[in-house]
Design an enzyme around this catalytic site. Structure first.
Site, PDB file in Angstrom:
ATOM      1  NE  ARG A   1      -3.723   0.295   2.301  1.00 20.64           N
ATOM      2  CZ  ARG A   1      -4.733   0.490   3.186  1.00 20.64           C
ATOM      3  NH1 ARG A   1      -4.583  -0.316   4.120  1.00 20.64           N
ATOM      4  NH2 ARG A   1      -5.494   1.470   2.851  1.00 20.64           N
ATOM      5  CD  GLN A   2      -0.728   4.586   2.743  1.00 21.50           C
ATOM      6  OE1 GLN A   2       0.165   4.758   3.418  1.00 21.50           O
ATOM      7  NE2 GLN A   2      -1.876   5.140   3.149  1.00 21.50           N
TER       8      GLN A   2
ATOM      9  CG  LEU B   1       4.363  -0.671  -6.281  1.00 21.20           C
ATOM     10  CD1 LEU B   1       4.702  -1.899  -5.743  1.00 21.20           C
ATOM     11  CD2 LEU B   1       5.161  -0.357  -7.714  1.00 21.20           C
TER      12      LEU B   1
ATOM     13  N   GLY C   1      -2.286  -0.230  -6.583  1.00 20.21           N
ATOM     14  CA  GLY C   1      -2.980  -1.312  -5.928  1.00 20.21           C
ATOM     15  C   GLY C   1      -4.378  -1.052  -5.889  1.00 20.21           C
TER      16      GLY C   1
ATOM     17  CG  ASP D   1      -1.590   3.770 -12.354  1.00 25.96           C
ATOM     18  OD1 ASP D   1      -0.312   3.959 -13.052  1.00 25.96           O
ATOM     19  OD2 ASP D   1      -1.253   3.875 -11.143  1.00 25.96           O
TER      20      ASP D   1
END
Length: 629
Positions: A387-388, A391, A393, A441
């Site tokens: 997380r954070q 990437l 998520g 993304d």
């Protein structure tokens, strides 16, 4: 609104073959009207349609038009099924030779009962693959469009367009541009078949009489000919709504085809539990050009197998979203435990992503004229994406959820094309959840693999999405990834760049980009670096690619400043450079991606990153073409 069910067809191939069947299996069905033959789920075909439209909140009345030859059958059916017998209309025909034709039967019902309302007309002898059909969706969509409505579906591979009425539909407006009744080979490329399921506005009903005056033969008084005339010649506004299911008019088939389609449709309606649908979307690393995807730039990104989000959908009685035990905690060991988890993880888990995706999916299908079945499901998710750390998520969970929903409701790539799907995922996050994000993304998670993306302003304005090209992944060099074990919120790193790019109210007043020259020029340079990186990838020039990755980082650093980038990102970059590796940020911050041409130093570099409190791994690229083999 009034619904009219048409069941006035006469002797057909199916009826004759049932009568002449020597096996004795079908002898109880001899003489039975087509609409009263067994349908999907064991109920009569007409039973299904009566259950579907028997809704007082939608229809003030429902009528049934039959012929004199079969009238008694339907009279008995009406008394047994609480259908008003006085609404069974006899068209007076007894043979195929004196039949009126489908349009004339509809006009008879309207004229004889003095109907002056919007009309829904359905063939009552039509097999429907979806036994959870929601007719309310059709009524809502009809009322949202300024014209008539034709229901259509996408033909299965085994079905021939030459036996159906085919429609050509504008994807943006849902308007039917052309109707082709039983087209000849080459007349249309459409695979969208209309069925005898229409909604007609009260003001359009006089056209039925006008059409009948032009057609003297009953064979020409079909709905296919009527819509050809209304759409192609009269050019009235007629719209289309797609159902993700199949239909078969059994009056057009023989006994073998009837039993085949009945078996085929029934196979999807078994009481056995449906198999779970599980879909996975992968994390991504931005190799070049980011963060210019949000500024009409160009980027190259790659899916990686190391990290993923997985969503599972199972059909259920009610719609259930299952919290993740780690990401959506509801129980804690103590108040201190709650404090520590909340400080590190925040308050926003993945459950909101599931809910927002479902809401946006329903909204999309409603707006696009796609009716969904009345099926419920249970959704749960799992993810190992850190997380954070930038990437992707969150978008991976949304992307995987969307894949599941599309499979469950039989939504095809034609219904939701890949470029639009990426926009959809972005809108879930930005419009529903107010997450700061760009398209990169979402595009790479939809297309998967190694993807070149051009988000040029002209492209985005003209077609609503960019130019996306999948690149060859053969023989890629060893990329590596490192990320902070305790990162800050990656969304903060976007800083005030957008404001500096837009640069005050001049943009709103002049509609011209008058942003800060440093930022505007940087975004153009990011795009240029991306084109050079694409060439380096195609030429397998890894040394040049490494140089470009370093240039990407230096350009980003000059625009965002060290204060904004933060000490964690700067430390990881400097550490990578001590080992001669190219390095840059793969996303919004909290991680770095690198290319070390001297592979002998990877082990040494990994140990150094771990000693600095970072997580280090060699990237395993996800190649969708290899996965399909």
């Amino acid at each position: 609104m009034i619904c009219i069910l048409l069941v006035a067809g006469h002797g057909t191939v199916l009826e004759a073959q049932i009568k002449n069947d020597d096996t004795g299996l079908y002898s109880p069905l001899a003489g039975v009207p087509k609409a009263l033959l067994p349908g999907v789920g064991g109920k009569k075909i007409l039973d299904f349609w009566w259950e579907t439209v028997n809704m007082r909140q939608l229809f003030t009345d429902v009528y049934l038009v039959t012929n004199a030859d079969k009238y008694k059958h339907f009279e008995r059916w009406a008394t047994a099924n609480d259908f008003p017998v006085e609404n069974v209309i006899n068209d007076g025909s007894t043979t195929p030779e004196d039949r009126l034709g489908a349009v004339a039967d509809l006009e008879l019902a309207i004229r004889s009962r003095r109907l002056v309302d919007d009309i829904m007309v359905i063939a009552g002898d039509m097999l429907c693959a979806d036994q959870n059909f929601d007719v309310a969706q059709v009524v809502r969509f009809f009322r949202s469009e300024p014209g008539e409505l034709i229901i259509y579906y996408e033909l299965e591979d085994s079905e021939r367009s030459s036996s159906r009425g085919m429609v050509e539909v504008c994807r943006d407006t849902h308007r039917i541009n052309r109707f082709c009744e039983k087209p000849r080979d080459g007349q249309t490329t459409s695979r969208l078949a209309s069925v005898v399921f229409y909604c007609i506005q009260r003001d359009t009903l006089p056209y039925l009489s006008d059409f009948l005056l032009l057609q003297t033969r009953a064979s020409d008084r079909s709905f296919g000919r009527f819509w050809e005339w209304l759409v192609n010649e009269k050019q009235l506004d007629v719209f289309g709504m797609k159902l993700p299911t199949g239909f078969q008019l059994i009056g057009q088939v023989g006994l073998s085809d009837y039993t085949r389609w009945l078996t085929h449709y029934s196979a999807n309606q078994q009481d056995t539990p449906a198999k779970p649908i599980t879909c996975r979307s992968f994390a991504r690393v931005g190799l070049m050009g980011n963060p210019s995807d949000g500024f009409h730039g160009k980027t190259i990104a790659m899916s990686i197998c190391n990290f993923w989000a997985e969503v599972t959908l199972v059909e259920s009685q009610t719609l259930v979203l299952v919290p993740h035990p780690l990401n959506d905690p509801t129980e804690f060991g103590s108040l201190q435990d709650l404090f520590c988890i909340s400080r590190k993880e925040g308050y926003l888990g993945g459950l909101r992503l599931l809910q927002a995706t479902c809401k946006k999916f329903y909204q999309f299908c409603s707006n696009q004229g796609i009716a969904l079945t009345k099926q419920n499901f249970t959704l749960k998710y799992d993810t190992n994406i850190p997380r954070q750390v930038g990437l992707a998520g969150s978008s991976a969970i949304v992307s995987a959820t969307l894949k599941c929903l599309m499979k469950f409701y039989n939504i095809t790539d034609n219904d939701l094309p890949k470029p639009i799907r990426a926009n959809f995922i972005l809108n879930v996050e930005t419009e529903e959840l107010f997450i700061t994000a760009g398209l990169q993304d979402r595009v790479v998670q939809v297309y998967e693999g190694l993807v070149y993306m051009d988000f040029g302003k002209k492209l985005m304005e003209e077609q609503g999405y960019g130019n996306y090209v999948s690149l060859d992944m053969g023989g890629l060099p060893p990329f590596w990834l490192a990320y902070l074990s305790d990162p800050s919120d990656s969304g903060r790193i976007h800083s005030n760049i957008r404001q500096r790019w837009l640069s005050d109210r001049n943009v709103l007043l002049c509609c011209v980009s008058t942003g800060e020259p440093l930022v505007v020029d940087a975004m153009k340079t990011f795009a240029e670096l991306t084109d050079q990186a694409r060439a380096a990838l195609q030429e397998r020039d890894w040394r040049r690619l490494a140089q470009l990755m370093d240039q990407n980082w230096e350009l980003r650093r000059s625009v965002y400043t060290d204060e904004c980038l933060g000490p964690g990102n700067l430390t990881m970059v400097e550490l990578a450079r001590q080992f001669g590796s190219a390095v840059k940020l793969p996303g919004s911050g909290g991680a770095v991606v690198g290319l070390c041409l001297d592979e002998t130093r990877l082990v040494e570099m990994k140990a150094a990153f771990q000693q600095a409190g970072c997580v280090f791994c060699v990237i395993a690229p996800y190649d969708p073409s290899a996965a399909r083999r």
